[in-house]
Motif scaffolding. Sequence first.
Motif, PDB file in Angstrom:
ATOM      1  N   VAL A 133      20.042  -7.600  42.027  1.00  0.00           N
ATOM      2  CA  VAL A 133      21.320  -7.932  41.395  1.00  0.00           C
ATOM      3  C   VAL A 133      21.229  -9.265  40.656  1.00  0.00           C
ATOM      4  O   VAL A 133      21.701  -9.399  39.530  1.00  0.00           O
ATOM      5  N   HIS A 134      20.611 -10.248  41.283  1.00  0.00           N
ATOM      6  CA  HIS A 134      20.521 -11.557  40.650  1.00  0.00           C
ATOM      7  C   HIS A 134      19.164 -11.782  39.971  1.00  0.00           C
ATOM      8  O   HIS A 134      18.822 -12.889  39.609  1.00  0.00           O
ATOM      9  N   GLY A 135      18.394 -10.683  39.808  1.00  0.00           N
ATOM     10  CA  GLY A 135      17.096 -10.796  39.171  1.00  0.00           C
ATOM     11  C   GLY A 135      17.192 -10.729  37.658  1.00  0.00           C
ATOM     12  O   GLY A 135      18.264 -10.559  37.089  1.00  0.00           O
ATOM     13  N   ASN A 136      16.039 -10.860  36.990  1.00  0.00           N
ATOM     14  CA  ASN A 136      16.027 -10.923  35.531  1.00  0.00           C
ATOM     15  C   ASN A 136      15.376  -9.716  34.880  1.00  0.00           C
ATOM     16  O   ASN A 136      15.279  -9.666  33.668  1.00  0.00           O
ATOM     17  N   GLY A 137      14.897  -8.767  35.686  1.00  0.00           N
ATOM     18  CA  GLY A 137      14.233  -7.626  35.078  1.00  0.00           C
ATOM     19  C   GLY A 137      14.003  -6.519  36.078  1.00  0.00           C
ATOM     20  O   GLY A 137      14.618  -6.488  37.143  1.00  0.00           O
ATOM     21  N   VAL A 138      13.083  -5.617  35.713  1.00  0.00           N
ATOM     22  CA  VAL A 138      12.782  -4.483  36.568  1.00  0.00           C
ATOM     23  C   VAL A 138      11.375  -4.678  37.128  1.00  0.00           C
ATOM     24  O   VAL A 138      10.419  -4.908  36.372  1.00  0.00           O
ATOM     25  N   GLN A 139      11.229  -4.618  38.467  1.00  0.00           N
ATOM     26  CA  GLN A 139       9.955  -4.916  39.110  1.00  0.00           C
ATOM     27  C   GLN A 139       8.881  -3.885  38.744  1.00  0.00           C
ATOM     28  O   GLN A 139       9.158  -2.693  38.621  1.00  0.00           O
ATOM     29  N   THR A 140       7.645  -4.405  38.576  1.00  0.00           N
ATOM     30  CA  THR A 140       6.528  -3.511  38.237  1.00  0.00           C
ATOM     31  C   THR A 140       5.775  -3.068  39.493  1.00  0.00           C
ATOM     32  O   THR A 140       4.908  -2.195  39.426  1.00  0.00           O
ATOM     33  N   GLY A 141       6.047  -3.723  40.619  1.00  0.00           N
ATOM     34  CA  GLY A 141       5.360  -3.376  41.859  1.00  0.00           C
ATOM     35  C   GLY A 141       4.167  -4.276  42.155  1.00  0.00           C
ATOM     36  O   GLY A 141       3.501  -4.119  43.168  1.00  0.00           O
ATOM     37  N   HIS A 142       3.911  -5.258  41.278  1.00  0.00           N
ATOM     38  CA  HIS A 142       2.795  -6.184  41.507  1.00  0.00           C
ATOM     39  C   HIS A 142       3.304  -7.528  42.000  1.00  0.00           C
ATOM     40  O   HIS A 142       4.400  -7.955  41.641  1.00  0.00           O
ATOM     41  N   CYS A 143       2.446  -8.186  42.818  1.00  0.00           N
ATOM     42  CA  CYS A 143       2.760  -9.524  43.289  1.00  0.00           C
ATOM     43  C   CYS A 143       1.807 -10.481  42.584  1.00  0.00           C
ATOM     44  O   CYS A 143       0.586 -10.356  42.715  1.00  0.00           O
ATOM     45  N   VAL A 144       2.346 -11.407  41.775  1.00  0.00           N
ATOM     46  CA  VAL A 144       1.481 -12.269  40.947  1.00  0.00           C
ATOM     47  C   VAL A 144       1.792 -13.745  41.168  1.00  0.00           C
ATOM     48  O   VAL A 144       2.818 -14.106  41.742  1.00  0.00           O
ATOM     49  N   GLN A 145       0.869 -14.609  40.715  1.00  0.00           N
ATOM     50  CA  GLN A 145       1.028 -16.061  40.852  1.00  0.00           C
ATOM     51  C   GLN A 145       2.152 -16.550  39.945  1.00  0.00           C
ATOM     52  O   GLN A 145       2.143 -16.315  38.741  1.00  0.00           O
ATOM     53  N   TYR A 146       3.137 -17.262  40.527  1.00  0.00           N
ATOM     54  CA  TYR A 146       4.151 -17.914  39.707  1.00  0.00           C
ATOM     55  C   TYR A 146       3.705 -19.330  39.383  1.00  0.00           C
ATOM     56  O   TYR A 146       3.755 -19.787  38.259  1.00  0.00           O
ATOM     57  N   ASP A 148       0.734 -22.505  41.285  1.00  0.00           N
ATOM     58  CA  ASP A 148      -0.471 -22.613  42.099  1.00  0.00           C
ATOM     59  C   ASP A 148      -0.219 -22.160  43.535  1.00  0.00           C
ATOM     60  O   ASP A 148      -1.097 -21.571  44.175  1.00  0.00           O
ATOM     61  N   THR A 149       0.978 -22.437  44.032  1.00  0.00           N
ATOM     62  CA  THR A 149       1.232 -22.194  45.460  1.00  0.00           C
ATOM     63  C   THR A 149       2.143 -21.009  45.732  1.00  0.00           C
ATOM     64  O   THR A 149       2.173 -20.477  46.839  1.00  0.00           O
ATOM     65  N   ILE A 150       2.909 -20.589  44.706  1.00  0.00           N
ATOM     66  CA  ILE A 150       3.926 -19.556  44.953  1.00  0.00           C
ATOM     67  C   ILE A 150       3.565 -18.262  44.239  1.00  0.00           C
ATOM     68  O   ILE A 150       3.160 -18.270  43.077  1.00  0.00           O
ATOM     69  N   LYS A 151       3.706 -17.138  44.963  1.00  0.00           N
ATOM     70  CA  LYS A 151       3.540 -15.822  44.362  1.00  0.00           C
ATOM     71  C   LYS A 151       4.894 -15.109  44.348  1.00  0.00           C
ATOM     72  O   LYS A 151       5.649 -15.174  45.328  1.00  0.00           O
ATOM     73  N   THR A 152       5.233 -14.479  43.244  1.00  0.00           N
ATOM     74  CA  THR A 152       6.490 -13.713  43.185  1.00  0.00           C
ATOM     75  C   THR A 152       6.209 -12.333  42.593  1.00  0.00           C
ATOM     76  O   THR A 152       5.158 -12.104  41.994  1.00  0.00           O
ATOM     77  N   CYS A 153       7.175 -11.429  42.772  1.00  0.00           N
ATOM     78  CA  CYS A 153       7.047 -10.082  42.221  1.00  0.00           C
ATOM     79  C   CYS A 153       7.067 -10.156  40.701  1.00  0.00           C
ATOM     80  O   CYS A 153       7.853 -10.887  40.103  1.00  0.00           O
ATOM     81  N   GLU A 154       6.225  -9.355  40.065  1.00  0.00           N
ATOM     82  CA  GLU A 154       6.198  -9.301  38.612  1.00  0.00           C
ATOM     83  C   GLU A 154       7.333  -8.412  38.119  1.00  0.00           C
ATOM     84  O   GLU A 154       7.659  -7.406  38.756  1.00  0.00           O
ATOM     85  N   VAL A 155       7.955  -8.790  37.000  1.00  0.00           N
ATOM     86  CA  VAL A 155       9.005  -7.947  36.418  1.00  0.00           C
ATOM     87  C   VAL A 155       8.710  -7.651  34.953  1.00  0.00           C
ATOM     88  O   VAL A 155       8.071  -8.450  34.260  1.00  0.00           O
ATOM     89  N   GLN A 156       9.155  -6.490  34.519  1.00  0.00           N
ATOM     90  CA  GLN A 156       9.215  -6.160  33.093  1.00  0.00           C
ATOM     91  C   GLN A 156      10.539  -6.754  32.619  1.00  0.00           C
ATOM     92  O   GLN A 156      11.606  -6.455  33.173  1.00  0.00           O
ATOM     93  N   ALA A 157      10.483  -7.606  31.599  1.00  0.00           N
ATOM     94  CA  ALA A 157      11.705  -8.301  31.186  1.00  0.00           C
ATOM     95  C   ALA A 157      11.467  -8.974  29.846  1.00  0.00           C
ATOM     96  O   ALA A 157      10.410  -8.815  29.217  1.00  0.00           O
ATOM     97  N   TRP A 158      12.491  -9.723  29.380  1.00  0.00           N
ATOM     98  CA  TRP A 158      12.308 -10.629  28.258  1.00  0.00           C
ATOM     99  C   TRP A 158      11.612 -11.860  28.823  1.00  0.00           C
ATOM    100  O   TRP A 158      12.239 -12.657  29.512  1.00  0.00           O
ATOM    101  N   CYS A 159      10.314 -12.007  28.550  1.00  0.00           N
ATOM    102  CA  CYS A 159       9.532 -13.098  29.119  1.00  0.00           C
ATOM    103  C   CYS A 159       9.186 -14.117  28.043  1.00  0.00           C
ATOM    104  O   CYS A 159       9.024 -13.736  26.882  1.00  0.00           O
ATOM    105  N   PRO A 160       9.008 -15.406  28.353  1.00  0.00           N
ATOM    106  CA  PRO A 160       9.178 -16.017  29.681  1.00  0.00           C
ATOM    107  C   PRO A 160      10.633 -16.011  30.131  1.00  0.00           C
ATOM    108  O   PRO A 160      11.540 -16.068  29.301  1.00  0.00           O
ATOM    109  N   LEU A 161      10.810 -15.972  31.461  1.00  0.00           N
ATOM    110  CA  LEU A 161      12.161 -15.928  32.018  1.00  0.00           C
ATOM    111  C   LEU A 161      12.858 -17.272  31.888  1.00  0.00           C
ATOM    112  O   LEU A 161      12.220 -18.321  31.833  1.00  0.00           O
ATOM    113  N   GLU A 162      14.160 -17.207  31.825  1.00  0.00           N
ATOM    114  CA  GLU A 162      14.972 -18.425  31.791  1.00  0.00           C
ATOM    115  C   GLU A 162      14.956 -19.072  33.162  1.00  0.00           C
ATOM    116  O   GLU A 162      15.054 -18.385  34.178  1.00  0.00           O
TER     117      GLU A 162
END
Lengths: 385, 385, 385
Positions: A133-146, A148-162
């Motif tokens: 609901v509060h996300g910026n796109g639709v998840q692709t199912g991959h977990c990627v580096q946001y 150096d230290t944080i990994k977040t779910c990858e999304v299909q969206a207007w990138c880069p995210l705001e």
Amino acid sequence: MGCKNCCSICLQCLFGYETNVMLVINNKGVGALFRLIQFLIIAYVRAYQDTDSVISSVSTKVKGNILTNTSIEGVHVWDVPEYVIPPQGEKSFFVLTNVIPTPGQTQSKCPEIPSLVTKCESDSDCIEGQTEVHGNGVQTGHCVQYSDTIKTCEVQAWCPLENDTIIPKPALLGAAEHFTVLIKNNIQYPKFNFRKRNLLHHINSTYLKNCTFDRKTDPHCPIFRLGHMVTEAGEDFSVMALKGGIIGIFIDWNCDLDFPERFCIPKYSFSRLDNKNPENNVAPGYNFRFAKYYKNNKSIETRTLIKAFGIRFDVIVFGMAGKFNIVPTIVNLGAALACLSLVTAICDWVMLTCMKDHDQYVREEHDQIINQFGTSVTRLANHPN
Amino acid sequence: MGCKNCCSICLQCLFGYETNVMLVINNKGVGALFRLIQFLIIAYVRAYQDTDSVISSVSTKVKGNILTNTSIEGVHVWDVPEYVIPPQGEKSFFVLTNVIPTPGQTQSKCPEIPSLVTKCESDSDCIEGQTEVHGNGVQTGHCVQYSDTIKTCEVQAWCPLENDTIIPKPALLGAAEHFTVLIKNNIQYPKFNFRKRNLLHHINSTYLKNCTFDRKTDPHCPIFRLGHMVTEAGEDFSVMALKGGIIGIFIDWNCDLDFPERFCIPKYSFSRLDNKNPENNVAPGYNFRFAKYYKNNKSIETRTLIKAFGIRFDVIVFGMAGKFNIVPTIVNLGAALACLSLVTAICDWVMLTCMKDHDQYVREEHDQIINQFGTSVTRLANHPN
Amino acid sequence: MGCKNCCSICLQCLFGYETNVMLVINNKGVGALFRLIQFLIIAYVRAYQDTDSVISSVSTKVKGNILTNTSIEGVHVWDVPEYVIPPQGEKSFFVLTNVIPTPGQTQSKCPEIPSLVTKCESDSDCIEGQTEVHGNGVQTGHCVQYSDTIKTCEVQAWCPLENDTIIPKPALLGAAEHFTVLIKNNIQYPKFNFRKRNLLHHINSTYLKNCTFDRKTDPHCPIFRLGHMVTEAGEDFSVMALKGGIIGIFIDWNCDLDFPERFCIPKYSFSRLDNKNPENNVAPGYNFRFAKYYKNNKSIETRTLIKAFGIRFDVIVFGMAGKFNIVPTIVNLGAALACLSLVTAICDWVMLTCMKDHDQYVREEHDQIINQFGTSVTRLANHPN
């Protein structure tokens, strides 16, 4: 003969009229009470007017320029077509006071902004096709580096995210408080065929070029400084500019059209319409996102997303006009008359219960049984048939 | 016994009722006056209805294309998405009739448009950071050549600046008068659970494809020629197209819902809402500026600024519905009754002051002291106890 | 002495008051009827309140993302700035549910879309400068090949032309039914200095983050699922998404302000405002066209035309507040009193026409001629002068 009799009865029925037999009582105390209550009732029941609601048309025009100097955009002069949204000058207009721009967005894949629900350890934490609901796109199912230290779910969206976690402070366009807005307002009361505008007759072109509204010195000038309106609404412009808000510009056209037309003048007032109280503050302030679309060098659709904070000014015109009309006058007059009969009852009650000389009252009453117009009923009663 | 007595008093109080002792007077002149006034009062007091204000939803759709041929833009066909702003088809829509385009603006520095306040001799006449109210940007503090003979203060702005001193004449899109607009209007009176739309039952699809509104031949066709509306508002389209203006499209849904639903039909009228009177004419007509943003070959943000003159059409739906309701009926009936009692007073006054045979009146009055229903009070008075 | 006399007359006039001479009749049947009618009248006439219309301010915020995969655009994620038009979050907002995009349009010449009026055999069938009402441009006067078998008139227009004969089915953005919208509504009744918002006092931030409106479980949550609103309006979202429509979100603020403020709460309801009945269906549903403008590699103005189908949500706030006020109270009280006098007349009529013991009634009436407060008129009549 039967018919003649019948006719005479009809005529008597049609042209006879009834009048009450009345007592006139002379007692100064009760009499004074009687007149006082009568006066109070008549004083209150004055709403003898027919009414109509206002029909209104508003156009607005903002003026002013601001120069900003930011690391992302460099030196930039903002003019009206850029900071007033929508540009048409309608009765509700939004003035940009703070922006979070995200240039160069394209349809692609990128890591979500970190939050409790978007952080992940492995692909199994992310569900393909999922939309937060509060996300910026639709998840692709991959977990990627946001980072150096944080990994977040990858999304299909207007990138880069705001990334709107940091709001510019002070507000980028805080100087908007010096902007002015000309409000043109035409009203009419169709029932009374009455039209007027807020540019009053005595206002000339020279005056309008230089005036700004001031409750004391220029109460009829239709040009308003944004900062002045916000102050009158009891708010601090520089604080409000940060996260935005809604200011109501109320134009009150309540008029009594039995008076000359020149007395029907608009009264302006201002107040904040949204809630600044932080108790249950979902989405405080007022903001929205819009985008400017481009094709980049490779003809790929690109956009600059702008999270726009600002003040929406809603011009709210209200009012009722009243004018003499025979129907409500009769309604109110009738009601008042009926109430007056209640007064008689009250006075009778006072007379009979409170007065000491009750017996004398009855005796006096007898002596003066006269009808409404002075004909003594007692005389009538003793008249030989 | 005390209780029995008490009970009988209570019962008498509860079930006894009062009736006035009345005189019936037979005098044809006064009687006729009495009936006449009664009739007038009852004729006037008919506002026996409960009322509700209209709730309305409007959507609009403009149709039409125009070909223009200008030196700046060349041959250009304008279609709805270009000249109707905003495009959504709301109840207030703006149709472009004249434009001053300024293509190729970028954030840079350029000399101001010459005016009394912007002309300068040297840099000392210009103040860095200054913003003129009617200026186009923020001054840099330099005084530069505007033309061979004129020097003006340099500004940081969207350059080149717009020069709007010359308005295209005749209006570029003057042919917009042949455009048509379909107005769909749904209304309801929630209190009476009444809904209706301006596409009336008897209007079929074939008719709607070809009709245009005409007060005489097609008063219920919801498709309006822009030029026709402006003419009905008493204006000349080609003149109004030059500098723009605001036209109100009034839809009057005043209905008496005691009559069948088919009698509740909308009445259309048109009038100009802004002021064309040039006396105190600040910002005459109706215009605003908007911009189309691009990235040029070097990826620098560029825009085409458009000063848009045009006609804003405001669809204003108003109306009150009335329907029989017992409460206002009682209020009005009661008021009328009370007024009728006033008639008695007027007639008594006429009788006692104007009639020649005053004495005979008193005598007659005596002879006919009867109560409201014919029981003679004199007979009662002479009855042996 | 003359003056003294004059004064006493004045005083008598000012302080004397009139009271009716009355009969009290004891008959249980008629008495009960009398009291019953009195009770009914008083029970109905309760509209003793002064009223005021609501003044309202609305802001809306939609949330949600959709991924689409089409042959023209490829994979595309739609976010709020793309599918909510206009983006400002006003009280009327449009959510895109279906699109027909026409990318790469430039000002040029191309054959018209085939129809009865645009098909041609030779140039003589086409008129230069002609504009068809349902056409897309201005005819050049040439007849050209549209396809291998069909020739149509050539037009100057934004080419290639849009072909909107095939509407995507199911709707491209049909998943928009899962979007949510937060509606913030502030109201006031200026006459009573009453303000309230639809975020009620007892709603806290945690609740608002997770709730969605449900008539039974969450009747005060101001966050609405688009699909839920359409269902409550009696429509099928997936059907409505195809061609669009208008949904009214009604917020009813009818309040009796004599009760405590906490009883004044908004009531939400939803209904479809446009007509889905296909009888006389011109332009069914709700759609409009807008364009995104670009400069292509050769700096020629290019646009992507979008025919947007979708649902427009109109937030319609209405209501009246009532509060005790002495003026309408007097008006209604007066009217009720006047009506009560009518009851006397009805009872008299019943008494005189329906009662069997008519004679006895007259006799009894005589025996009890007493004035309103018990003074016997018969006693008065027999009193020696």
